[in-house]
Design a protein around this motif. Sequence first.
Motif, PDB file in Angstrom:
ATOM      1  N   ILE A 670      33.479  18.608  41.035  1.00  0.00           N
ATOM      2  CA  ILE A 670      33.305  20.027  41.251  1.00  0.00           C
ATOM      3  C   ILE A 670      34.659  20.567  41.948  1.00  0.00           C
ATOM      4  CG2 ILE A 670      32.756  20.938  43.908  1.00  0.00           C
ATOM      5  CD1 ILE A 670      30.429  19.307  43.756  1.00  0.00           C
ATOM      6  N   PHE A 671      35.728  19.719  42.350  1.00  0.00           N
ATOM      7  CA  PHE A 671      36.944  20.226  42.551  1.00  0.00           C
ATOM      8  C   PHE A 671      37.763  20.572  41.249  1.00  0.00           C
ATOM      9  CE2 PHE A 671      36.484  18.462  46.663  1.00  0.00           C
ATOM     10  CZ  PHE A 671      36.447  19.799  47.433  1.00  0.00           C
ATOM     11  N   ALA A 672      37.352  19.776  40.036  1.00  0.00           N
ATOM     12  CA  ALA A 672      37.980  20.286  38.746  1.00  0.00           C
ATOM     13  C   ALA A 672      37.565  21.703  38.529  1.00  0.00           C
ATOM     14  CB  ALA A 672      37.542  19.202  37.830  1.00  0.00           C
ATOM     15  N   ILE A 673      36.190  21.787  38.785  1.00  0.00           N
ATOM     16  CA  ILE A 673      35.641  22.950  38.380  1.00  0.00           C
ATOM     17  C   ILE A 673      36.154  24.434  39.244  1.00  0.00           C
ATOM     18  CG2 ILE A 673      33.592  24.324  38.539  1.00  0.00           C
ATOM     19  CD1 ILE A 673      31.941  21.804  37.802  1.00  0.00           C
ATOM     20  N   PHE A 674      36.707  24.000  40.395  1.00  0.00           N
ATOM     21  CA  PHE A 674      37.185  24.942  41.231  1.00  0.00           C
ATOM     22  C   PHE A 674      38.548  25.288  40.713  1.00  0.00           C
ATOM     23  CE2 PHE A 674      34.222  24.021  45.096  1.00  0.00           C
ATOM     24  CZ  PHE A 674      34.074  25.378  45.501  1.00  0.00           C
ATOM     25  N   THR A 675      39.165  24.165  40.375  1.00  0.00           N
ATOM     26  CA  THR A 675      40.821  24.354  40.096  1.00  0.00           C
ATOM     27  C   THR A 675      40.557  25.246  38.741  1.00  0.00           C
ATOM     28  OG1 THR A 675      40.630  22.554  39.130  1.00  0.00           O
ATOM     29  CG2 THR A 675      42.266  22.666  40.975  1.00  0.00           C
ATOM     30  N   LEU A 676      39.656  24.751  37.849  1.00  0.00           N
ATOM     31  CA  LEU A 676      39.742  25.572  36.685  1.00  0.00           C
ATOM     32  C   LEU A 676      39.397  27.126  37.032  1.00  0.00           C
ATOM     33  CD1 LEU A 676      39.930  25.486  33.634  1.00  0.00           C
ATOM     34  CD2 LEU A 676      37.210  25.071  33.485  1.00  0.00           C
ATOM     35  N   LEU A 677      38.373  27.228  37.831  1.00  0.00           N
ATOM     36  CA  LEU A 677      37.739  28.432  38.200  1.00  0.00           C
ATOM     37  C   LEU A 677      39.092  29.593  38.583  1.00  0.00           C
ATOM     38  CD1 LEU A 677      34.903  29.749  37.937  1.00  0.00           C
ATOM     39  CD2 LEU A 677      34.788  29.519  40.513  1.00  0.00           C
ATOM     40  N   ILE A 678      39.521  29.013  39.340  1.00  0.00           N
ATOM     41  CA  ILE A 678      40.652  29.468  39.894  1.00  0.00           C
ATOM     42  C   ILE A 678      41.873  30.088  39.100  1.00  0.00           C
ATOM     43  CG2 ILE A 678      42.666  29.403  41.885  1.00  0.00           C
ATOM     44  CD1 ILE A 678      40.559  27.614  43.504  1.00  0.00           C
ATOM     45  N   ALA A 679      42.029  28.959  38.336  1.00  0.00           N
ATOM     46  CA  ALA A 679      43.073  29.201  37.168  1.00  0.00           C
ATOM     47  C   ALA A 679      42.705  30.219  36.374  1.00  0.00           C
ATOM     48  CB  ALA A 679      43.498  27.857  36.805  1.00  0.00           C
ATOM     49  N   ALA A 680      41.397  30.229  35.867  1.00  0.00           N
ATOM     50  CA  ALA A 680      40.940  31.088  34.774  1.00  0.00           C
ATOM     51  C   ALA A 680      41.067  32.553  35.461  1.00  0.00           C
ATOM     52  CB  ALA A 680      39.380  30.842  34.765  1.00  0.00           C
ATOM     53  N   PHE A 681      40.811  32.593  36.863  1.00  0.00           N
ATOM     54  CA  PHE A 681      40.812  34.119  37.584  1.00  0.00           C
ATOM     55  C   PHE A 681      42.214  34.407  37.090  1.00  0.00           C
ATOM     56  CE2 PHE A 681      37.446  33.172  40.841  1.00  0.00           C
ATOM     57  CZ  PHE A 681      36.503  34.353  40.276  1.00  0.00           C
ATOM     58  N   GLY A 682      43.337  33.658  37.572  1.00  0.00           N
ATOM     59  CA  GLY A 682      44.609  34.293  37.224  1.00  0.00           C
ATOM     60  C   GLY A 682      44.869  34.533  36.151  1.00  0.00           C
ATOM     61  N   LEU A 683      44.510  33.803  34.964  1.00  0.00           N
ATOM     62  CA  LEU A 683      44.797  33.997  33.520  1.00  0.00           C
ATOM     63  C   LEU A 683      44.040  35.216  33.160  1.00  0.00           C
ATOM     64  CD1 LEU A 683      46.544  32.149  31.877  1.00  0.00           C
ATOM     65  CD2 LEU A 683      44.370  31.074  30.796  1.00  0.00           C
ATOM     66  N   PHE A 684      42.874  35.339  33.882  1.00  0.00           N
ATOM     67  CA  PHE A 684      42.265  36.656  33.339  1.00  0.00           C
ATOM     68  C   PHE A 684      43.087  37.739  33.871  1.00  0.00           C
ATOM     69  CE2 PHE A 684      39.089  39.747  34.126  1.00  0.00           C
ATOM     70  CZ  PHE A 684      38.149  39.865  32.865  1.00  0.00           C
ATOM     71  N   GLY A 685      43.571  37.866  34.891  1.00  0.00           N
ATOM     72  CA  GLY A 685      44.172  38.835  35.626  1.00  0.00           C
ATOM     73  C   GLY A 685      45.743  39.124  34.939  1.00  0.00           C
ATOM     74  N   LEU A 686      46.261  37.956  34.368  1.00  0.00           N
ATOM     75  CA  LEU A 686      47.645  37.935  33.573  1.00  0.00           C
ATOM     76  C   LEU A 686      47.378  38.408  32.262  1.00  0.00           C
ATOM     77  CD1 LEU A 686      50.517  37.358  33.802  1.00  0.00           C
ATOM     78  CD2 LEU A 686      49.849  34.951  32.649  1.00  0.00           C
ATOM     79  N   THR A 687      46.252  38.223  31.656  1.00  0.00           N
ATOM     80  CA  THR A 687      46.189  38.649  30.287  1.00  0.00           C
ATOM     81  C   THR A 687      45.658  40.315  30.406  1.00  0.00           C
ATOM     82  OG1 THR A 687      44.332  37.136  30.337  1.00  0.00           O
ATOM     83  CG2 THR A 687      45.590  37.349  28.365  1.00  0.00           C
ATOM     84  N   LEU A 688      45.096  40.468  31.450  1.00  0.00           N
ATOM     85  CA  LEU A 688      44.711  41.940  31.600  1.00  0.00           C
ATOM     86  C   LEU A 688      46.061  42.847  31.749  1.00  0.00           C
ATOM     87  CD1 LEU A 688      42.263  43.975  32.511  1.00  0.00           C
ATOM     88  CD2 LEU A 688      43.245  43.711  34.838  1.00  0.00           C
ATOM     89  N   PHE A 689      46.863  42.309  32.548  1.00  0.00           N
ATOM     90  CA  PHE A 689      48.391  42.812  32.658  1.00  0.00           C
ATOM     91  C   PHE A 689      49.081  43.042  31.411  1.00  0.00           C
ATOM     92  CE2 PHE A 689      49.661  45.241  36.190  1.00  0.00           C
ATOM     93  CZ  PHE A 689      48.546  45.095  37.035  1.00  0.00           C
ATOM     94  N   ILE A 690      49.041  41.786  30.731  1.00  0.00           N
ATOM     95  CA  ILE A 690      49.831  41.821  29.728  1.00  0.00           C
ATOM     96  C   ILE A 690      49.383  42.876  28.431  1.00  0.00           C
ATOM     97  CG2 ILE A 690      50.670  40.226  27.779  1.00  0.00           C
ATOM     98  CD1 ILE A 690      50.785  38.063  29.765  1.00  0.00           C
ATOM     99  N   ALA A 691      48.063  42.631  28.289  1.00  0.00           N
ATOM    100  CA  ALA A 691      47.376  43.685  27.413  1.00  0.00           C
ATOM    101  C   ALA A 691      47.785  44.872  27.782  1.00  0.00           C
ATOM    102  CB  ALA A 691      45.882  43.384  27.414  1.00  0.00           C
ATOM    103  N   LYS A 692      47.992  45.276  29.041  1.00  0.00           N
ATOM    104  CA  LYS A 692      48.098  46.555  29.429  1.00  0.00           C
ATOM    105  C   LYS A 692      49.430  47.137  29.292  1.00  0.00           C
ATOM    106  CE  LYS A 692      45.267  48.745  32.926  1.00  0.00           C
ATOM    107  NZ  LYS A 692      45.256  48.732  34.526  1.00  0.00           N
TER     108      LYS A 692
END
Lengths: 790, 224
Positions: A670-692
């Motif tokens: 469960i905590f592995a899923i959490f970390t992945l989820l949180i990290a994925a959020f960050g990556l999502f935001g980052l790519t959004l910005f880089i793409a922009k």
Amino acid sequence: MFRNFLKTVLRFLKHNKIFAGINALGLSIALAASFIILLFVINELSYDHCHKNRDRIYRVNNYYVDFKNVMSGTPYVLASTLKSEYPQIEKAANTRFLRGFSLKVKNEYIGIPQAVASTSDIFDIFTIHLLGSSRLSKLLDDPGSLVLSRSQAEKIFPGIDPVGKEITGLVDGEEHIFTVTGVYENIPVNSTFRPQCFVNGKWTLGSINKTFKVNDTETSWLRDFWNTWVLLSKEAKVPELEKGFRAFEKKYLSEDPAHNYRLQNLSDIYLKSENVANSGIQGDIGKIRLFSAIAFLIILVAAINYIILSTAVSSRRAKEIGIRKTNGAGAGNIRNQLLSESIFLAVIVLPVAMLIMWLALPYAGRLFQTKLTILSSNILTYISVYLALTVFIGIASGIYASYYLSGLKVIDILRNAIHYGNKKQVFRSALIILQLVIFCSFVSSTFIIRSQYLYALNKDTGYYTKDVLFVHLGRDFKGYSAYINSIKSSPDVIMAAGMMDELPMQGSMTMMVPHFVNKESKVKVEGMAVDYNLFKTMGMTLVEGRDFSEEFGSDLTKSLVLNETAVKQLGIEEPVGKGLGGKTIIGVVKDFNLHSIHSDIPPMSIDMTDQYIEEVAVHYKHGTLSHLLPFLKDEWKKAAPDRPFGYSTIEEVISEIYSTEKNLTTIVTIFAIFTLLIAAFGLFGLTLFIAKTRTKEIGIRKIFGCSERSIIYSFLKSNLILVAIAASVSVPVTLLFMTRWLSHFSNRTKIGWWIFAVSFLISFFVVMLTVFFHSYRASRINPVDALRYE
Amino acid sequence: MISLRHIYKYYDSKFQRTFVLKDIDLEISEGEFVTIMGPSGAGKSTLLNIVGMLDEPSEGEYYFLDQPVHKINEKKKVEFHRNYVGFIFQAFHLIDELTVYENIETPLVYKGMKVSLRKSVVADMLDRFNMVAKKDLFPAQLSGGQQQLVAIARAIAGKPKLLLADEPTGNLHSDQGKQIMELLKNLNNEGITIIQVTHNEEFAKYGKRIIRLADGMTSSDKTT
Ligand SMILES: Nc1ncnc2c1ncn2[C@@H]1O[C@H](COP(=O)(O)OP(=O)(O)OP(=O)(O)O)[C@@H](O)[C@H]1O
Ligand SMILES: [Mg+2]
């Protein structure tokens, strides 16, 4: 000045909703997860804090020199003797649960759980708040005294003041009249000492006298059935006192006492009693450490997100900072602005995190297998810890962005010449890699824990692990042989036999046996008591000699069987026929796992008993269980109409024994899923910005004929490299921690390389999914729009 | 007020040194209105940024109000920015997330001005620039000329002694440009020292002194 900052932040967030949302959601999930863990940790660490004198409260333990183990049981006389011998011991009391104590309410007996027999001193040792018209001292001096907790008092005497009232109580099946001398506020749940009522200590003597057929228990030094609690004076020195106990033991026990009295502080009882037998409720310091580490990692991942996202947006904030600087802001002003922004954002998230935590609490409780209660006495601690953690995250994550941005030169910003070049890219990539390393390590660890669990379930134990069940007899079940004979008549039953405890066994019984050759040294041997046919029923094989048998009438008292390890460790040649402790060795059984396979097979000495049989092992024909159960139950009703029928299959017993590993798998997953989820959020935001920020570049590339596919590819490639690096780094990290974890077990699973491949694939998949969305959108940019937008 | 002595500015790349400013000597006294002109790449902006203490010369001495700028620390420079210098840039440079009112207020906040005083100063500015009705709008809701007006209002709200304007009319229509230049002239008449950079000959004439730069050197320095 802060208002001016605040407006900028809030409006910035309003215009960058996705960024703000991702950031807030990631952070609030991370906070909620660590809040839950911290709730557990704070609760565990708060044990016994409700007792004001806890620094001076000690339990006297019995340390067995030979066995090197500690028992919490001490004799009845110890408390009063210690108090009269040592002036440093201000108060002393013995306690023992009075089992089966019930009170007569409206002609019906109500059982009182956790009834404790003790002396009046107990109220001066522990912090027990007496209520209303309770007597102020000597509460337990009269044999008929009864002191009730508030909840029991309200149950038994609803609506009236019970003090002074008489009530009939049942002790050892006999009626006696008790008089209520006091009522006390319920003792908090985070106390290891939590009786529901108190009676005079003498009530526990009878049953011990009866069991041992003696009448001197009150003054005997041999019956270690009481806990002894002492309150030391402020000047008392524990080492000095303990040293003095040697003479005390000589005086009261014997010239060469087999055990020593030692003091254990109340504060150590909950978390540092793993070596103390019968210590009462206990916490698990290992679990607390593990969970704290997990909470730390989750927070780390969330803080990294925050740093990555805020440096990514920094390109857009740079202009604002340049303007502020030309308007007279110093680097310090800018730093403070960004730092307070970051703290402010973290604190804004706090209520959301609390809400998520509150919603998730019941599920988490089930997961942790503990009740996660919010204790009112800890509220101040929770609030300060949560707030401190939140502010800390704000500071930790804001510090990089604030130093980076406040250090930018206005001139560079004006010229649009800030180098978002290599250095920053490397830093950001390093952070992403760190997140992915944490995730990959979590995933691989989950697999390793799981494979150890499966390995434990499937390892050959030396006896049947299928088609066996245990019928629970309970204590002192006299007619067990009749029951065994009656069930053996069923064609489904292959064999049945009585035994002391289920296999694999959780408890243990040890004795020290002298080595056969080297008589000076002693070997710790574990005992087990069985009935005829048990080896046959459980499928254990004898390598030498014979099984216990009815044909030799003396087996019950005169024979014993050793296991292979015992023969080896005791150094016995030709064991069959040799004597040991007054009995004859009749056979050697092939080694089997007495306990969980995680511990070594101990040297074992197996005798027969007809007194301590508490389980019946039944080996049945495969597939007949559903058929067999009604039969076993019917026979039970005939043999023991007054006892409930209960049984466990051997599979249940085994999975119970490995439930820690099983739970750990779930928790880490469960905590592995959490970390992945949180990290994925960050990556999502980052790519959004880089793409922009790359909009213009992509537009120009497309004008020059770059295909959509190659644009997507360029995005994916850079991320693939990150995942690959992270997965490789996670291998040694995981190995380091997991080999340490596995080293606690004597039988270990092999760590397969596929585990690391799988964790790589999972993170690769998630990262690609996250990145693909934006890179696809970026690739579809219309070059004309992109350039006009600039 | 301003005294530049033997100012050099150069950038070192791998094998060569590129000079942007070469041996500039310049004295500007209080109350002057100076225009700097010259071809693109001549070093005008660089010079202005050095004067504004945003950039540092590679060599030479610079005295601002008799203080040696080449020797003072960052903190002191921030002091100067706060109290003596206002900037206007070609690209307006307003903070997008703040309203007109708040943009004008910003330098006053850093100056540590009291709230009540700040209110009256900002109200004064809004009134003077005819922006009262627009005080709650965001930069994106204003025209280019209006944005530049706000930028000027903000630059002078803190009552600077020196106003530096790098192509303040660069992005504007000539009508709007003229309005801005009139404004600068009025400010100069009130006693503020102004240094502007422009490519527009007509706007250059608003200055009482025109300095021409070519290839990093002063090619002419005329007072009209
Ligand atoms: N960081 C740098 N590294 C190298 N050269 C630079 C750097 N910054 C500016 N320059 C050079 O300095 C020279 C002067 O630039 P500056 O911006 O002062 O010109 P300018 O006179 O303002 O031109 P314009 O009228 O086009 O604005 C230019 O040739 C530019 O290439
Ligand atoms: Mg320029």
